[in-house]
Write a protein that holds these residues in place. Structure first.
Motif, short mmCIF file in Angstrom:
data_model
loop_
_atom_site.label_atom_id
_atom_site.label_comp_id
_atom_site.label_asym_id
_atom_site.label_seq_id
_atom_site.Cartn_x
_atom_site.Cartn_y
_atom_site.Cartn_z
N GLY A 128 0.81 -1.21 0.00
CA GLY A 128 0.00 0.00 0.00
C GLY A 128 0.84 1.26 0.00
O GLY A 128 0.45 2.29 -0.56
N GLN A 129 2.04 1.20 0.63
CA GLN A 129 2.93 2.36 0.64
C GLN A 129 3.63 2.56 -0.70
O GLN A 129 4.03 3.67 -1.04
CB GLN A 129 3.99 2.19 1.74
N LEU A 130 3.80 1.46 -1.45
CA LEU A 130 4.51 1.54 -2.72
C LEU A 130 3.60 1.93 -3.89
O LEU A 130 4.03 2.60 -4.83
CB LEU A 130 5.17 0.19 -3.03
N ILE A 131 2.34 1.51 -3.81
CA ILE A 131 1.40 1.73 -4.92
C ILE A 131 1.32 3.20 -5.38
O ILE A 131 1.35 3.47 -6.59
CB ILE A 131 -0.01 1.21 -4.54
N PRO A 132 1.23 4.19 -4.45
CA PRO A 132 1.11 5.59 -4.91
C PRO A 132 2.24 6.04 -5.83
O PRO A 132 2.03 6.89 -6.69
CB PRO A 132 1.10 6.38 -3.60
N HIS A 133 3.44 5.46 -5.64
CA HIS A 133 4.57 5.88 -6.47
C HIS A 133 4.42 5.40 -7.91
O HIS A 133 5.08 5.92 -8.81
CB HIS A 133 5.89 5.36 -5.88
N LEU A 134 3.59 4.38 -8.13
CA LEU A 134 3.33 3.91 -9.49
C LEU A 134 2.33 4.81 -10.20
O LEU A 134 2.23 4.78 -11.43
CB LEU A 134 2.78 2.48 -9.46
N GLN A 135 1.59 5.59 -9.43
CA GLN A 135 0.55 6.43 -10.01
C GLN A 135 1.06 7.81 -10.40
O GLN A 135 0.31 8.64 -10.88
CB GLN A 135 -0.62 6.55 -9.03
N GLY A 136 2.38 8.02 -10.18
CA GLY A 136 2.99 9.29 -10.58
C GLY A 136 3.36 9.27 -12.05
O GLY A 136 2.97 8.39 -12.81
N ALA A 149 0.69 -12.32 -3.58
CA ALA A 149 -0.02 -12.15 -4.86
C ALA A 149 -1.46 -11.72 -4.62
O ALA A 149 -2.00 -10.89 -5.36
CB ALA A 149 0.04 -13.45 -5.65
N ASN A 150 -2.08 -12.26 -3.59
CA ASN A 150 -3.46 -11.88 -3.27
C ASN A 150 -3.54 -10.42 -2.84
O ASN A 150 -4.48 -9.70 -3.20
CB ASN A 150 -4.00 -12.78 -2.15
N ILE A 151 -2.52 -9.97 -2.08
CA ILE A 151 -2.49 -8.57 -1.65
C ILE A 151 -2.32 -7.65 -2.87
O ILE A 151 -2.98 -6.61 -2.98
CB ILE A 151 -1.35 -8.34 -0.64
N LEU A 152 -1.44 -8.05 -3.79
CA LEU A 152 -1.23 -7.26 -5.01
C LEU A 152 -2.52 -7.16 -5.81
O LEU A 152 -2.82 -6.12 -6.40
CB LEU A 152 -0.12 -7.89 -5.86
N ALA A 153 -3.28 -8.26 -5.83
CA ALA A 153 -4.56 -8.26 -6.55
C ALA A 153 -5.56 -7.33 -5.87
O ALA A 153 -6.29 -6.58 -6.52
CB ALA A 153 -5.11 -9.68 -6.64
N GLN A 154 -5.58 -7.37 -4.53
CA GLN A 154 -6.50 -6.51 -3.77
C GLN A 154 -6.19 -5.04 -4.00
O GLN A 154 -7.08 -4.19 -4.08
CB GLN A 154 -6.41 -6.83 -2.28
N LYS A 155 -4.88 -4.73 -4.10
CA LYS A 155 -4.46 -3.34 -4.30
C LYS A 155 -4.53 -2.93 -5.78
O LYS A 155 -4.14 -1.82 -6.13
CB LYS A 155 -3.03 -3.15 -3.80
N GLN A 156 -5.01 -3.86 -6.62
CA GLN A 156 -5.19 -3.59 -8.05
C GLN A 156 -3.88 -3.16 -8.73
O GLN A 156 -3.84 -2.25 -9.56
CB GLN A 156 -6.26 -2.52 -8.27
N HIS A 209 -5.75 -8.58 -17.62
CA HIS A 209 -6.75 -9.45 -16.99
C HIS A 209 -6.15 -10.08 -15.74
O HIS A 209 -4.98 -10.46 -15.72
CB HIS A 209 -7.21 -10.54 -17.97
N ASP A 210 -6.97 -10.17 -14.68
CA ASP A 210 -6.49 -10.77 -13.42
C ASP A 210 -6.21 -12.26 -13.57
O ASP A 210 -5.40 -12.82 -12.83
CB ASP A 210 -7.52 -10.55 -12.30
#
Length: 744
Positions: free
Chosen positions: A239-247, A276-283, A461-462
């Motif tokens: 969750g802390q890393l995801i925002p940096h991908l949205q830049g 992997a499940n967490i990555l899927a949840q965080k889209q 696709h998931d």
């Protein structure tokens, strides 16, 4: 031939001895000196001579360094890198410089401290300085500054934020450069240091340089230490890393995916699926697709590599199911087969529980399992005891039956009702197809260090592998019908059909479709008839005439073609190639360039700060190796750098790209080619320089292509004319030569 004698007063310029190098040496406040360096003399004697020229005492406190942007110190080990015309600088020795910087970075003055950290970040790239600074326990000092030193300036942050950010950036840069030399183990760092670095990922999201270095440090920690992996995994969340991908900064996005990949790669088997499940949840997939793959900018090589690694690691989650045999006694697993039957034959009436109903039920199940295309009609579970593909094949079949129910029912009923023996057995075909798809995507293999072959459609696709299977099983059924294969001799039919299906899939994948629908569309244009046309066209283009005159012609012109290929290889070596220096921290790797001199006598090479755009001039490459000194060229496992302990030697693809030049008694120049094409070009070129045969696959292909083209050009006027196998007989001599006349 006439002999021309030189006049008595003239003199012929002799080349300087090989051990003499002409250089310029700078010293602050003085005019540069031009001098000749004798490489046979000890370096200390040369430094003393330079110091005496400027009346400087204590020559043992001085050293020479390159005056270019690298500022690297000259030592006994690297002094051979000095070339004619080089500009050197007399400066303080590495030990004294390290002591001065060690003291300066502890200054109470913010300005002095900032300037010292800036110098430290620059000097730390040099392994000679790095060793001296590390000997002073410099790494510990930097980690203490990160852990606690920054706290002293918390109050100053608001009023001196730019200064504070620069200080932290230079501190982390110096730390990264020092650790990159591999002198200090990563296992020595405290939890407090890890917590601080992890906090920067959130706290300094707007400061690109601090964020970039923090992510690089986290990646290296995870990759180089199992203990640190566990600590980092506790401190940093997806969750802390995801925002940096949205830049919008692709470099930050690359580092972020690199950290995710490192955590994924080092996670224990039981934790990998959970991650992997967490990555899927965080889209994560959706975010990467939107902000990276479909962003309005080109994807650079580093990002492509990280996407490839993520793709491989994701597919490797299938390995467990691929290598799991079905247990015929497991009711839950047998229920999956019952479900396949139920979906396909739902309209069938269930027998009543009257006398004999059990026998009727068994008979009906056996009949239905035969229609489903299983080998074992009585107990289909036995079909899934071979690994690979194991239970993965059954998973794919169930997914297809549930998510593409109409297509599934159509394929099963269509093939179970045929009476012309051309039915495609769904069960057996699905098992073979799953195995083939795993081979194509290399499920279970570690990602390559050099590959960047990712497929955008797998990020759309998931359940991309399952959807991939669903498209391909329909393709297989269509191709089976087009080839009019029969199930009577399934093994022979399977081999022929699977070869065509694999070719269809591989040709479609090479076009890099952006979505699964686009992939499906590509396959529709690659029917069996189209594949035959492509094969025929390729066969005509590479036609190998076997008649005796053609073979004799090929034999005659082959040396000419080989010489042409040799010149092309040598010309490519003259242009040069940029190689990557691979290490445990791939994101911070350095580049180096190697090229052959135009006269083919010397290899010039040297380090680069970044990947070059175009050719690199000879004079900017510091090192050289005379071709005459080369003893041998070795490849693969025979290379010295592949025999060393490390992760690289475990990777099959890296082994296939590795080659080394051996010279002198123990000298070596180690390469890892960027791709197979460059590997073939360089090994061919080096063998040509040594007077050896060029044996690469590329040479064979080029020879076949050029020979075919040359022969077709020479035979252009003989189109539709039958070429006899034997030469025509020589006619008898004429009875007289009266028809001969003098043209003059």
């Amino acid at each position: 031939c006439p002999v021309v004698l030189a006049p008595k007063n003239s003199s012929v310029a002799m080349p300087p001895p090989a051990d003499i190098v002409k250089v310029a040496i700078e010293w602050p406040g003085a005019f540069p000196k031009l001098m000749e360096i004798d490489q046979k003399k000890p370096l200390s004697s040369i430094i003393k001579e330079v110091c005496d020229g400027w009346s400087l005492a204590n020559h043992d406190q001085f050293a020479l360094q390159h005056a270019d942007s690298s500022n690297f110190y000259i030592t006994e080990k690297n002094r051979n890198e000095i070339k004619n015309g080089a500009i050197l600088r007399l400066t303080t020795c590495p030990a004294q410089n390290a002591q001065q910087l060690h003291a300066r970075i502890q200054s109470s003055s913010m300005d002095a401290k900032l300037e010292a950290l800036k110098d430290l970040a620059n000097y730390s790239r040099d392994v000679t300085f790095a060793q001296e600074f590390i000997n002073l326990d410099g790494i510990s000092l930097l980690t203490q500054m990160v852990e606690s030193g920054t706290e002293r300036y918390q109050k100053l942050q608001k009023i001196m934020k730019p200064c504070f950010g620069d200080m932290l950036s230079f501190t982390l840069t110096a730390f990264v450069e020092l650790m990159d030399h591999g002198i200090v183990s990563w296992d020595t760092f405290s939890v407090a240091f890890i917590k601080k670095i992890a906090s920067y990922v959130n706290k300094f999201a707007s400061d690109i340089s601090i964020l970039q270095r923090s992510l690089a440090i986290l990646e290296s920690m995870v990759l180089n230490s199992h203990d640190l992996y566990q600590k980092v995994a506790q401190e940093i969340t997806i969750g802390q890393l995801i925002p940096h991908l949205q830049g919008t900064d692709q470099e930050i996005q690359t580092y972020t995916i690199a950290v995710i990949n490192a955590l994924f790669l080092k996670a224990p088997d039981d934790k990998r699926q959970e991650m992997a499940n967490i990555l899927a949840q965080k889209q994560l997939r959706s975010i990467i697709l939107t902000h990276v793959i479909r962003a309005q900018r080109a994807i650079n090589n580093e990002m492509a590599h990280q996407l490839y690694v993520l793709q491989v690691l994701t597919f490797n989650l299938l390995e467990d199911r691929m290598m799991t045999k079905m247990d015929p006694q497991d009711q839950a697993q047998r229920d999956i087969i019952f479900e396949l039957r139920r979906i396909a034959f739902d309209a069938e009436s269930e027998p009543n529980n009257s006398s004999g109903s059990m026998e009727k039920r068994k008979s009906m199940y056996t009949r239905d399992y035969k229609k489903l295309g299983f080998i074992n009609h009585v107990n289909p579970a036995m079909d899934f005891t071979q690994t690979p593909p194991g239970m993965l094949a059954l998973d794919n079949m169930l997914y297809f039956a549930k998510h593409h129910q109409d297509a599934y029912i159509r394929i099963v009923l269509e093939n179970s009702s045929r009476e012309d023996k051309h039915e495609c057995p769904f069960g057996r075909s699905s098992i073979e197809l799953t195995k083939m798809l795993c081979e194509i995507l290399k499920v279970g293999e570690l990602p390559s260090e050099t590959c960047n072959d990712f497929h955008p459609m797998f990020f759309t696709h998931d359940r991309s592998f399952e959807e991939f299977f669903c498209i391909c099983i329909q393709l297989l059924n269509k191709t089976w019908k087009e080839m009019r294969a029969t199930s009577e001799d399934f093994n022979k039919a399977r081999k022929r059909v699977m070869q065509v299906v694999k070719e269809q899939i591989m040709r479609a994948l090479t076009t890099k479709p952006s979505s699964l629908d686009q992939f499906k569309s590509k396959l529709q244009n690659l029917s069996y008839t189209e594949i035959l046309k492509i094969r025929q066209s390729e066969r005509m283009n590479q036609e190998d005439f076997q008649s005796r005159p053609i073979l004799e012609l090929k034999e005659k012109i082959q040396p000419e073609i080989l010489e042409l290929i040799k010149q092309q290889r040598l010309n490519r070596l003259v242009e040069g190639t940029c190689f990557r220096k691979l290490n445990s921290r791939r994101r911070q790797d350095k580049f180096w360039y190697c090229r052959l001199s135009p006269n083919h006598k010397v290899l010039h090479y040297g380090d680069l700060e970044e990947s070059p755009q175009g050719e690199v001039p000879h004079d900017s490459l510091q090192d050289k190796l005379p071709v005459a000194d080369i003893k041998a060229v070795v490849t693969g496992k025979d290379c010295p750098h592949m025999k060393e302990k490390g992760a690289l030697k475990q990777n099959k693809e890296v082994l296939e790209l590795a080659f080394s030049i051996l010279y002198d008694s123990s000298g070596q120049l180690n390469f890892i080619a960027p791709d197979k094409h460059e590997y073939c070009v360089w090994t061919d070129g080096l063998n040509a320089l040594l007077g050896k045969d060029m044996l690469s696959d590329l040479t064979r292909n080029d020879l076949d292509t050029l020979l075919s083209m040359e022969i077709k050009l020479r035979l252009l006027d003989l189109e539709n004319i039958q070429i006899p196998d034997a030469p025509p007989p020589i006619p008898k001599e004429p009875s007289n030569y009266d028809f001969v006349y003098d043209c003059n």
